[in-house]
Design an enzyme around this catalytic site. Structure first.
Site, PDB file in Angstrom:
ATOM      1  CE  LYS A   1     -16.086   5.270 -18.049  1.00 52.12           C
ATOM      2  NZ  LYS A   1     -16.276   6.078 -16.875  1.00 52.12           N
TER       3      LYS A   1
ATOM      4  CB  SER B   1      -9.326  -0.800   1.680  1.00 49.99           C
ATOM      5  OG  SER B   1      -8.916  -0.304   2.939  1.00 49.99           O
ATOM      6  CB  ILE B   2     -10.467  -6.259   3.768  1.00 50.25           C
ATOM      7  CG1 ILE B   2     -11.745  -6.518   2.957  1.00 50.25           C
ATOM      8  CG2 ILE B   2     -10.764  -5.427   4.994  1.00 50.25           C
ATOM      9  CD1 ILE B   2     -12.726  -7.414   3.655  1.00 50.25           C
ATOM     10  N   GLY B   3      -8.537  -6.082   0.682  1.00 47.35           N
ATOM     11  CA  GLY B   3      -8.025  -6.961  -0.368  1.00 47.35           C
ATOM     12  C   GLY B   3      -8.978  -6.995  -1.562  1.00 47.35           C
TER      13      GLY B   3
ATOM     14  CG  HIS C   1      26.477  17.259  -5.135  1.00 45.71           C
ATOM     15  ND1 HIS C   1      25.908  16.756  -3.982  1.00 45.71           N
ATOM     16  CD2 HIS C   1      26.868  18.536  -4.837  1.00 45.71           C
ATOM     17  CE1 HIS C   1      25.966  17.675  -3.032  1.00 45.71           C
ATOM     18  NE2 HIS C   1      26.546  18.766  -3.527  1.00 45.71           N
TER      19      HIS C   1
ATOM     20  CB  ILE D   1      -6.400   0.100  -0.990  1.00 44.10           C
ATOM     21  CG1 ILE D   1      -5.986  -0.534  -2.328  1.00 44.10           C
ATOM     22  CG2 ILE D   1      -7.661   0.940  -1.152  1.00 44.10           C
ATOM     23  CD1 ILE D   1      -7.071  -1.303  -3.040  1.00 44.10           C
TER      24      ILE D   1
ATOM     25  N   GLY E   1      -3.971  -1.872   4.647  1.00 44.85           N
ATOM     26  CA  GLY E   1      -3.018  -2.297   3.618  1.00 44.85           C
ATOM     27  C   GLY E   1      -2.670  -1.103   2.751  1.00 44.85           C
TER      28      GLY E   1
ATOM     29  N   GLY F   1      -8.978  -0.355 -17.236  1.00 44.41           N
ATOM     30  CA  GLY F   1      -9.324  -1.185 -16.089  1.00 44.41           C
ATOM     31  C   GLY F   1      -9.245  -0.470 -14.758  1.00 44.41           C
TER      32      GLY F   1
ATOM     33  CG  ASP G   1      -4.933  -7.337 -10.130  1.00 44.98           C
ATOM     34  OD1 ASP G   1      -3.697  -7.274 -10.260  1.00 44.98           O
ATOM     35  OD2 ASP G   1      -5.626  -6.406  -9.692  1.00 44.98           O
TER      36      ASP G   1
HETATM   37  P1  NAI Z   1      -3.866  -5.440   0.990  1.00 43.13           P
HETATM   38  O1  NAI Z   1      -3.790  -6.908   0.969  1.00 43.13           O
HETATM   39  O2  NAI Z   1      -2.667  -4.605   0.672  1.00 43.13           O
HETATM   40  O3  NAI Z   1      -4.379  -4.949   2.428  1.00 43.13           O
HETATM   41  C1  NAI Z   1      -5.568  -5.387   3.020  1.00 43.13           C
HETATM   42  C2  NAI Z   1      -5.419  -5.228   4.524  1.00 43.13           C
HETATM   43  O4  NAI Z   1      -6.657  -5.502   5.120  1.00 43.13           O
HETATM   44  C3  NAI Z   1      -4.401  -6.195   5.107  1.00 43.13           C
HETATM   45  O5  NAI Z   1      -3.529  -5.503   5.954  1.00 43.13           O
HETATM   46  C4  NAI Z   1      -5.278  -7.181   5.876  1.00 43.13           C
HETATM   47  O6  NAI Z   1      -4.644  -7.723   7.007  1.00 43.13           O
HETATM   48  C5  NAI Z   1      -6.454  -6.302   6.269  1.00 43.13           C
HETATM   49  N1  NAI Z   1      -7.689  -7.036   6.520  1.00 43.13           N
HETATM   50  C6  NAI Z   1      -8.182  -8.072   5.817  1.00 43.13           C
HETATM   51  N2  NAI Z   1      -9.373  -8.453   6.346  1.00 43.13           N
HETATM   52  C7  NAI Z   1      -9.620  -7.625   7.384  1.00 43.13           C
HETATM   53  C8  NAI Z   1     -10.688  -7.509   8.318  1.00 43.13           C
HETATM   54  N3  NAI Z   1     -11.745  -8.320   8.273  1.00 43.13           N
HETATM   55  N4  NAI Z   1     -10.623  -6.532   9.267  1.00 43.13           N
HETATM   56  C9  NAI Z   1      -9.559  -5.706   9.319  1.00 43.13           C
HETATM   57  N5  NAI Z   1      -8.516  -5.774   8.459  1.00 43.13           N
HETATM   58  C10 NAI Z   1      -8.555  -6.721   7.498  1.00 43.13           C
HETATM   59  O7  NAI Z   1      -5.109  -5.089   0.057  1.00 43.13           O
HETATM   60  P2  NAI Z   1      -5.595  -3.685  -0.463  1.00 43.13           P
HETATM   61  O8  NAI Z   1      -5.063  -2.584   0.366  1.00 43.13           O
HETATM   62  O9  NAI Z   1      -7.061  -3.828  -0.582  1.00 43.13           O
HETATM   63  O10 NAI Z   1      -4.914  -3.590  -1.898  1.00 43.13           O
HETATM   64  C11 NAI Z   1      -5.223  -4.577  -2.896  1.00 43.13           C
HETATM   65  C12 NAI Z   1      -4.087  -4.746  -3.873  1.00 43.13           C
HETATM   66  O11 NAI Z   1      -3.906  -3.583  -4.644  1.00 43.13           O
HETATM   67  C13 NAI Z   1      -2.766  -5.042  -3.176  1.00 43.13           C
HETATM   68  O12 NAI Z   1      -2.161  -6.144  -3.783  1.00 43.13           O
HETATM   69  C14 NAI Z   1      -1.962  -3.801  -3.380  1.00 43.13           C
HETATM   70  O13 NAI Z   1      -0.575  -4.068  -3.498  1.00 43.13           O
HETATM   71  C15 NAI Z   1      -2.534  -3.237  -4.684  1.00 43.13           C
HETATM   72  N6  NAI Z   1      -2.369  -1.795  -4.677  1.00 43.13           N
HETATM   73  C16 NAI Z   1      -1.183  -1.262  -5.057  1.00 43.13           C
HETATM   74  C17 NAI Z   1      -0.979   0.089  -5.003  1.00 43.13           C
HETATM   75  C18 NAI Z   1       0.342   0.650  -5.360  1.00 43.13           C
HETATM   76  O14 NAI Z   1       1.130  -0.044  -5.982  1.00 43.13           O
HETATM   77  N7  NAI Z   1       0.670   1.857  -4.960  1.00 43.13           N
HETATM   78  C19 NAI Z   1      -2.040   1.012  -4.586  1.00 43.13           C
HETATM   79  C20 NAI Z   1      -3.211   0.338  -4.167  1.00 43.13           C
HETATM   80  C21 NAI Z   1      -3.369  -1.000  -4.243  1.00 43.13           C
END
Ligand code: NAI
Length: 494
Positions: A38, A283-285, A465, A190, A188, A41, A326
């Site tokens: 779609k 949600s681990i990346g 203000h 997400i 993280g 993305g 990405d």
């Molecule tokens: P992330 O890299 O932000 O967080 C993943 C977390 O999972 C980290 O804290 C990591 O240490 C942990 N982790 C990894 N493997 C693990 C394991 N085996 N067991 C337990 N914990 C583990 O990745 P996330 O949250 O999946 O987000 C992906 C991308 O999307 C990021 O770059 C984020 O910045 C982006 N994003 C941005 C948003 C925004 O701008 N508001 C909203 C959602 C995502």
């Protein structure tokens, strides 16, 4: 198979790709935009937008708690997640439709199918095969790869898309469940955003994080404030957890962990923790989507799935082929992809010649980041630890929402803002904020950093203000001991 010649072919119509297509058309280029799913993305369909539509419901739920104090008595209310999801789906559909309308208005050709570069070079142009309902072949002078990312899948986590889910599953238009117990692996961005959403709708949330802190990239004092709030909101964060197994038992999901500090060869005998929940979100990346694009055949270099490209120009190792967003393995943020789209399009079209655009470079010094939790978080530029690591001498101005008139009027007194400046030059180099409109406040500081403004430049700018934007003014003034609504010592130097 028909063959049409384009100036630019873009594979992937997420934020990077659709933005690039419109930008290129604005310069007068003939553009093909190829998408296998779609338009919009991840961001529009399974990321930023659907979560923010649900976050709007969360913000309203949060506000309900203050209603009586605000003079509104509501005897009874019911939370209806299905309705919130239906609204979220409408928002997504409308925005996806909006993108289609914009591409049409700019006369860009949309192709639905999987795009793959099958040959060519910079002088003759590149051939792209599109495998959709029928096969098509197009040729383009330049190619832009913007194929994005997808949730990281660890085989031992047994993601079954029923009880053990990715963020794609949980944002599926038909997912309307609010589990009594939600387990989230990975605290993280997400993980924290979903914890906030589901806790607001009534789930008891437990987060398991491998590192010693959730959202470890953020300023520790900001994270501490968020954790404090999470603890009050039915969200528990267990840090330093090594997840050993995730199993769908039929009636629940069972997760076994041990301390992340246990060496691999001692895990068997280590103390284990067992967690049970109705649903588990992993949600681990995210992984880069770079398969079947014809990269290897053409000699486009990759590194663990990330398409390698020149950090300034975004050209890959093959001339005339660019990559953004990405899939390059950089900062996975839609607004970074927008910026990269502008740079790559300018460079691609400048290299063809005849378009009203010059070569340009990326600039990652001022990337704002926002996290939509309650309260929300905004940050930009350097964090304190990075400033220390770089040996920078800094001034720090901090200001709490509780001292701001407008925040008090709104009943939004939680949180604070921190502004960092170089001690010698007073140039603003970073800021972090947690509290109401933090994600919006950070934009003013991004502009200040991008253009080398000082603490004095911001402090001498009249801010209306009473507004929340005065948080920026007061924190700049606080950095030089001049905040009016904060007690302190005089350290002012003109
Ligand atoms: P992330 O890299 O932000 O967080 C993943 C977390 O999972 C980290 O804290 C990591 O240490 C942990 N982790 C990894 N493997 C693990 C394991 N085996 N067991 C337990 N914990 C583990 O990745 P996330 O949250 O999946 O987000 C992906 C991308 O999307 C990021 O770059 C984020 O910045 C982006 N994003 C941005 C948003 C925004 O701008 N508001 C909203 C959602 C995502």
């Amino acid at each position: 198979m028909s063959e049409i010649f384009y100036d630019l072919a873009i594979i992937g119509a997420g934020p990077g790709g659709y933005h690039a297509a419109i930008r290129a058309a604005q310069y007068g280029a003939k553009v093909a935009l190829i998408e296998k799913d779609k338009l919009g993305g991840t961001c529009l369909n399974r990321g930023c937008i659907p979560t923010k539509a649900l976050y709007a419901s969360v913000q309203s739920i949060d506000k309900l708690k203050d209603f009586e104090d605000l003079g509104i008595e509501i005897k009874e209310y019911t939370l209806n997640f299905k309705k919130a999801v239906e609204r979220k789906n409408r928002v997504v559909e409308e925005l996806v439709g909006g993108i289609a309308a914009l591409e049409k208005a700019w006369k860009n050709d949309l192709y639905y199918g999987h795009g793959q570069i099958i040959g060519g070079d910079i002088s003759s142009g590149y051939d792209i095969l599109i495998r959709g309902q029928e096969k098509k072949k197009i040729r383009a002078k330049r190619v832009l790869l913007a194929t994005g990312s997808s949730p990281a899948l660890i085989p031992s986590f047994n993601i079954d898309h029923e009880k053990i889910l990715t963020s794609d599953d949980i944002l599926d238009p038909n997912f309307i469940t609010v589990p009594d117990r939600l387990l989230i692996i990975g605290a993280g961005v997400i993980g924290c955003e979903f914890a906030n959403i589901f806790a607001s709708f009534g789930s008891k949330v437990t987060m398991l994080e491998y590192l010693g802190s959730p959202i470890a990239t953020e300023e520790p004092m900001i994270v501490k404030e968020l954790v404090k709030k999470f603890n009050k909101s039915n969200i528990e964060i267990k840090t330093s957890q090594n997840v050993l197994s995730v199993e769908n038992t039929g009636s629940s999901v069972k997760v076994i962990t041990c301390s992340a500090s246990v060496p691999r060869d001692q895990i068997e005998n280590a103390e284990k923790l067992i967690f049970e929940a109705d649903i588990c979100l992993v949600s681990i990346g995210r992984m880069k989507e770079s398969k079947d694009l014809g990269l290897e055949e053409l000699g486009i270099k990759t590194d663990r799935g990330a398409i390698k490209c020149n950090v300034n120009t975004l050209e890959t190792s093959v001339k005339g082929i660019y990559a953004i967003g990405d899939v390059t393995g950089g900062l996975m943020l839609a607004h970074v992809a927008y910026h990269e789209a502008d740079v790559a399009v300018a460079n691609a079209l400048a290299s063809i010649g005849g378009f009203p655009v010059k070569e340009t470079k990326t600039d990652y010094n001022t990337v704002p980041a926002t996290i939509f939790t309650s309260p929300n978080i905004g940050s930009v530029g350097v964090r304190r630890k990075a400033a220390k690591d770089r040996g920078l001498n800094i001034l720090m101005g901090q200001f709490p929402y509780s001292s701001l008139g407008k925040a008090k009027c709104m009943g939004e007194e939680e949180g604070f803002i921190v502004t960092l400046a170089e001690k010698d030059t007073y140039k603003i180099i970073g800021a972090s904020c947690i509290g109401v409109e933090a994600s919006e406040l950070i934009a003013e500081l991004a502009l200040a950093i991008k253009h080398g403004l000082t603490i004095h430049d911001v402090a001498e700018t009249i801010h209306s203000h009473p507004t929340i934007s005065e948080m920026v003014l007061e924190s700049s003034e606080a950095a030089i001991g001049k905040a009016i609504h904060k007690k302190g010592r005089p350290i002012y130097k003109p």
